[in-house]
Design a protein around this motif. Structure first.
Motif, PDB file in Angstrom:
ATOM      1  N   LEU A 132      -5.059  11.774 -12.896  1.00  0.00           N
ATOM      2  CA  LEU A 132      -3.642  11.511 -13.086  1.00  0.00           C
ATOM      3  C   LEU A 132      -3.419  10.896 -14.417  1.00  0.00           C
ATOM      4  CD1 LEU A 132      -3.341  10.049  -9.311  1.00  0.00           C
ATOM      5  CD2 LEU A 132      -2.901  12.472 -10.255  1.00  0.00           C
ATOM      6  N   THR A 133      -3.920  11.366 -15.170  1.00  0.00           N
ATOM      7  CA  THR A 133      -3.599  10.838 -16.781  1.00  0.00           C
ATOM      8  C   THR A 133      -2.322  11.620 -17.171  1.00  0.00           C
ATOM      9  OG1 THR A 133      -5.861  10.697 -17.473  1.00  0.00           O
ATOM     10  CG2 THR A 133      -4.201  11.048 -19.090  1.00  0.00           C
ATOM     11  N   VAL A 134      -1.485  10.905 -17.846  1.00  0.00           N
ATOM     12  CA  VAL A 134       0.029  11.520 -18.030  1.00  0.00           C
ATOM     13  C   VAL A 134       0.115  11.597 -19.671  1.00  0.00           C
ATOM     14  CG1 VAL A 134       2.465  10.883 -18.047  1.00  0.00           C
ATOM     15  CG2 VAL A 134       0.665  10.248 -16.052  1.00  0.00           C
ATOM     16  N   PHE A 135       0.594  12.665 -20.002  1.00  0.00           N
ATOM     17  CA  PHE A 135       0.974  13.147 -21.197  1.00  0.00           C
ATOM     18  C   PHE A 135       2.338  13.560 -21.623  1.00  0.00           C
ATOM     19  CE2 PHE A 135      -3.711  13.868 -20.503  1.00  0.00           C
ATOM     20  CZ  PHE A 135      -4.094  13.306 -21.717  1.00  0.00           C
ATOM     21  N   GLU A 136       2.895  13.100 -22.581  1.00  0.00           N
ATOM     22  CA  GLU A 136       4.401  13.593 -23.158  1.00  0.00           C
ATOM     23  C   GLU A 136       4.363  15.105 -23.332  1.00  0.00           C
ATOM     24  OE1 GLU A 136       5.995  11.020 -26.160  1.00  0.00           O
ATOM     25  OE2 GLU A 136       6.673   9.600 -24.735  1.00  0.00           O
ATOM     26  N   LEU A 137       5.081  15.827 -22.923  1.00  0.00           N
ATOM     27  CA  LEU A 137       5.207  17.248 -23.154  1.00  0.00           C
ATOM     28  C   LEU A 137       5.487  17.562 -24.723  1.00  0.00           C
ATOM     29  CD1 LEU A 137       6.285  18.711 -19.825  1.00  0.00           C
ATOM     30  CD2 LEU A 137       4.277  19.268 -20.854  1.00  0.00           C
ATOM     31  N   ALA A 138       6.625  16.807 -25.096  1.00  0.00           N
ATOM     32  CA  ALA A 138       7.005  16.885 -26.383  1.00  0.00           C
ATOM     33  C   ALA A 138       5.989  16.572 -27.685  1.00  0.00           C
ATOM     34  CB  ALA A 138       8.327  16.038 -26.668  1.00  0.00           C
ATOM     35  N   THR A 139       5.171  15.566 -27.279  1.00  0.00           N
ATOM     36  CA  THR A 139       4.330  14.911 -28.311  1.00  0.00           C
ATOM     37  C   THR A 139       2.952  14.992 -28.252  1.00  0.00           C
ATOM     38  OG1 THR A 139       4.436  12.847 -27.520  1.00  0.00           O
ATOM     39  CG2 THR A 139       6.230  13.268 -29.042  1.00  0.00           C
ATOM     40  N   GLY A 140       2.460  15.137 -26.759  1.00  0.00           N
ATOM     41  CA  GLY A 140       0.956  15.048 -26.722  1.00  0.00           C
ATOM     42  C   GLY A 140       0.528  13.705 -26.265  1.00  0.00           C
ATOM     43  N   ARG A 141       1.489  12.547 -26.737  1.00  0.00           N
ATOM     44  CA  ARG A 141       1.061  11.301 -26.564  1.00  0.00           C
ATOM     45  C   ARG A 141       0.693  10.861 -25.054  1.00  0.00           C
ATOM     46  NH1 ARG A 141       2.677   7.111 -30.919  1.00  0.00           N
ATOM     47  NH2 ARG A 141       2.744   8.288 -32.526  1.00  0.00           N
ATOM     48  N   SER A 142      -0.432  10.240 -24.795  1.00  0.00           N
ATOM     49  CA  SER A 142      -0.720   9.563 -23.484  1.00  0.00           C
ATOM     50  C   SER A 142      -0.008   8.534 -23.328  1.00  0.00           C
ATOM     51  CB  SER A 142      -2.108   9.188 -23.587  1.00  0.00           C
ATOM     52  OG  SER A 142      -2.356   8.515 -22.226  1.00  0.00           O
ATOM     53  N   CYS A 143       0.597   8.595 -21.739  1.00  0.00           N
ATOM     54  CA  CYS A 143       1.356   7.542 -21.467  1.00  0.00           C
ATOM     55  C   CYS A 143       0.543   6.491 -20.585  1.00  0.00           C
ATOM     56  CB  CYS A 143       2.605   8.156 -20.456  1.00  0.00           C
ATOM     57  SG  CYS A 143       3.682   9.334 -21.393  1.00  0.00           S
ATOM     58  N   SER A 144      -0.886   7.063 -20.382  1.00  0.00           N
ATOM     59  CA  SER A 144      -1.503   6.161 -19.478  1.00  0.00           C
ATOM     60  C   SER A 144      -2.933   5.594 -20.092  1.00  0.00           C
ATOM     61  CB  SER A 144      -2.063   7.167 -18.176  1.00  0.00           C
ATOM     62  OG  SER A 144      -2.523   8.346 -18.716  1.00  0.00           O
ATOM     63  N   GLY A 145      -2.821   5.473 -21.506  1.00  0.00           N
ATOM     64  CA  GLY A 145      -3.950   4.820 -22.121  1.00  0.00           C
ATOM     65  C   GLY A 145      -5.075   5.668 -22.678  1.00  0.00           C
ATOM     66  N   GLN A 146      -5.098   6.987 -22.315  1.00  0.00           N
ATOM     67  CA  GLN A 146      -6.200   7.893 -22.727  1.00  0.00           C
ATOM     68  C   GLN A 146      -5.817   8.423 -24.101  1.00  0.00           C
ATOM     69  OE1 GLN A 146      -8.981   8.200 -20.840  1.00  0.00           O
ATOM     70  NE2 GLN A 146      -7.832   6.861 -19.290  1.00  0.00           N
ATOM     71  N   ARG A 147      -6.863   9.229 -24.619  1.00  0.00           N
ATOM     72  CA  ARG A 147      -6.447   9.690 -26.082  1.00  0.00           C
ATOM     73  C   ARG A 147      -5.387  10.763 -26.066  1.00  0.00           C
ATOM     74  NH1 ARG A 147     -11.597  12.156 -28.049  1.00  0.00           N
ATOM     75  NH2 ARG A 147     -11.563  13.091 -25.967  1.00  0.00           N
ATOM     76  N   ASP A 148      -4.657  10.825 -27.042  1.00  0.00           N
ATOM     77  CA  ASP A 148      -3.592  11.844 -27.128  1.00  0.00           C
ATOM     78  C   ASP A 148      -4.320  13.325 -26.907  1.00  0.00           C
ATOM     79  OD1 ASP A 148      -1.981   9.714 -27.316  1.00  0.00           O
ATOM     80  OD2 ASP A 148      -1.569   9.920 -29.217  1.00  0.00           O
ATOM     81  N   VAL A 149      -3.494  14.206 -26.854  1.00  0.00           N
ATOM     82  CA  VAL A 149      -3.597  15.638 -27.110  1.00  0.00           C
ATOM     83  C   VAL A 149      -2.716  16.240 -28.250  1.00  0.00           C
ATOM     84  CG1 VAL A 149      -4.805  16.011 -24.820  1.00  0.00           C
ATOM     85  CG2 VAL A 149      -2.166  16.432 -25.011  1.00  0.00           C
ATOM     86  N   ALA A 150      -3.135  17.249 -28.664  1.00  0.00           N
ATOM     87  CA  ALA A 150      -2.444  17.826 -29.758  1.00  0.00           C
ATOM     88  C   ALA A 150      -0.985  18.526 -29.083  1.00  0.00           C
ATOM     89  CB  ALA A 150      -3.203  18.924 -30.609  1.00  0.00           C
ATOM     90  N   ALA A 151      -0.054  18.597 -29.726  1.00  0.00           N
ATOM     91  CA  ALA A 151       1.340  19.355 -29.400  1.00  0.00           C
ATOM     92  C   ALA A 151       1.303  20.467 -30.321  1.00  0.00           C
ATOM     93  CB  ALA A 151       2.522  18.376 -29.302  1.00  0.00           C
ATOM     94  N   HIS A 152       1.930  21.544 -29.880  1.00  0.00           N
ATOM     95  CA  HIS A 152       2.183  22.745 -30.616  1.00  0.00           C
ATOM     96  C   HIS A 152       3.458  23.123 -30.285  1.00  0.00           C
ATOM     97  CE1 HIS A 152      -2.269  22.495 -30.604  1.00  0.00           C
ATOM     98  NE2 HIS A 152      -2.396  22.462 -29.313  1.00  0.00           N
ATOM     99  N   ALA A 153       3.876  24.144 -31.320  1.00  0.00           N
ATOM    100  CA  ALA A 153       5.224  24.513 -31.360  1.00  0.00           C
ATOM    101  C   ALA A 153       5.108  25.944 -30.506  1.00  0.00           C
ATOM    102  CB  ALA A 153       5.951  24.850 -32.642  1.00  0.00           C
ATOM    103  N   ALA A 154       6.267  26.045 -29.541  1.00  0.00           N
ATOM    104  CA  ALA A 154       6.206  27.130 -28.621  1.00  0.00           C
ATOM    105  C   ALA A 154       7.719  27.881 -28.598  1.00  0.00           C
ATOM    106  CB  ALA A 154       5.802  27.056 -27.286  1.00  0.00           C
TER     107      ALA A 154
END
Length: 121
Positions: A76-98
Motif C-alpha cells: 500500500l505504498t502510494v506514489f503521485e502519478l505526475a511526479t513519482g513522489r512518495s506520499c507514504s514515506g518511501q523512496r520516490d520513483v522516477a516519472a516519465h513523459a508519456a
C-alpha cells in the motif's frame, strides 16, 4: 528485401497502440531496458512511472490508481502519478513523459527521483 523506416516527429519510444492501455489501469512496458508502468486516466491523460516499487519490488502497474496517485499492491505504498513522489514515506520513483501520437503511446525516460525530498503530508 528492403527495410522501410517511418520517421516520426514525436520523441521517445513507441510502446504500443493506445487501445492496448485500458482506461483506469496501468500496463508495464520496457523502455531502454527499464521497466515502466504506463497509466491511462479516465480523462485521456497518460502517466508513466518506474514500474517497480522501491519498498519491496511490487508491480506498480498492477496497483489501484485514481486521478492523482497509484497504490502499490504489495504494501500500500502510494506514489503521485505526475511526479513519482512518495506520499507514504518511501523512496520516490522516477516519472516519465508519456504521450499519444497517431494512436500510438510513446514514453520518454525521465531522470532519477530526488532521494532527499521530504514525504508529502
Amino acid at each position: 528485401m528492403t527495410s522501410l523506416t517511418t520517421a516520426t516527429s514525436a520523441p521517445g519510444v513507441d510502446v504500443g497502440p493506445l487501445e492496448d492501455f485500458a482506461v483506469g489501469e496501468g500496463r508495464a512496458v520496457v523502455v531502454g531496458g527499464r521497466q515502466v508502468a504506463v497509466f491511462r486516466h479516465r480523462d485521456g491523460r497518460l502517466s508513466a512511472l518506474d514500474a517497480v516499487c522501491p519498498h519491496s519490488g511490487g508491480p506498480l502497474a498492477d496497483g489501484q490508481m485514481d486521478d492523482r496517485v497509484v497504490v502499490c499492491p504489495l504494501h500500500l505504498t502510494v506514489f503521485e502519478l505526475a511526479t513519482g513522489r512518495s506520499c507514504s514515506g518511501q523512496r520516490d520513483v522516477a516519472a516519465h513523459a508519456a504521450s499519444v501520437e497517431d494512436g500510438r503511446v510513446r514514453v520518454v525516460l525521465g531522470g532519477a527521483p530526488d532521494p532527499g525530498h521530504a514525504p508529502l503530508t
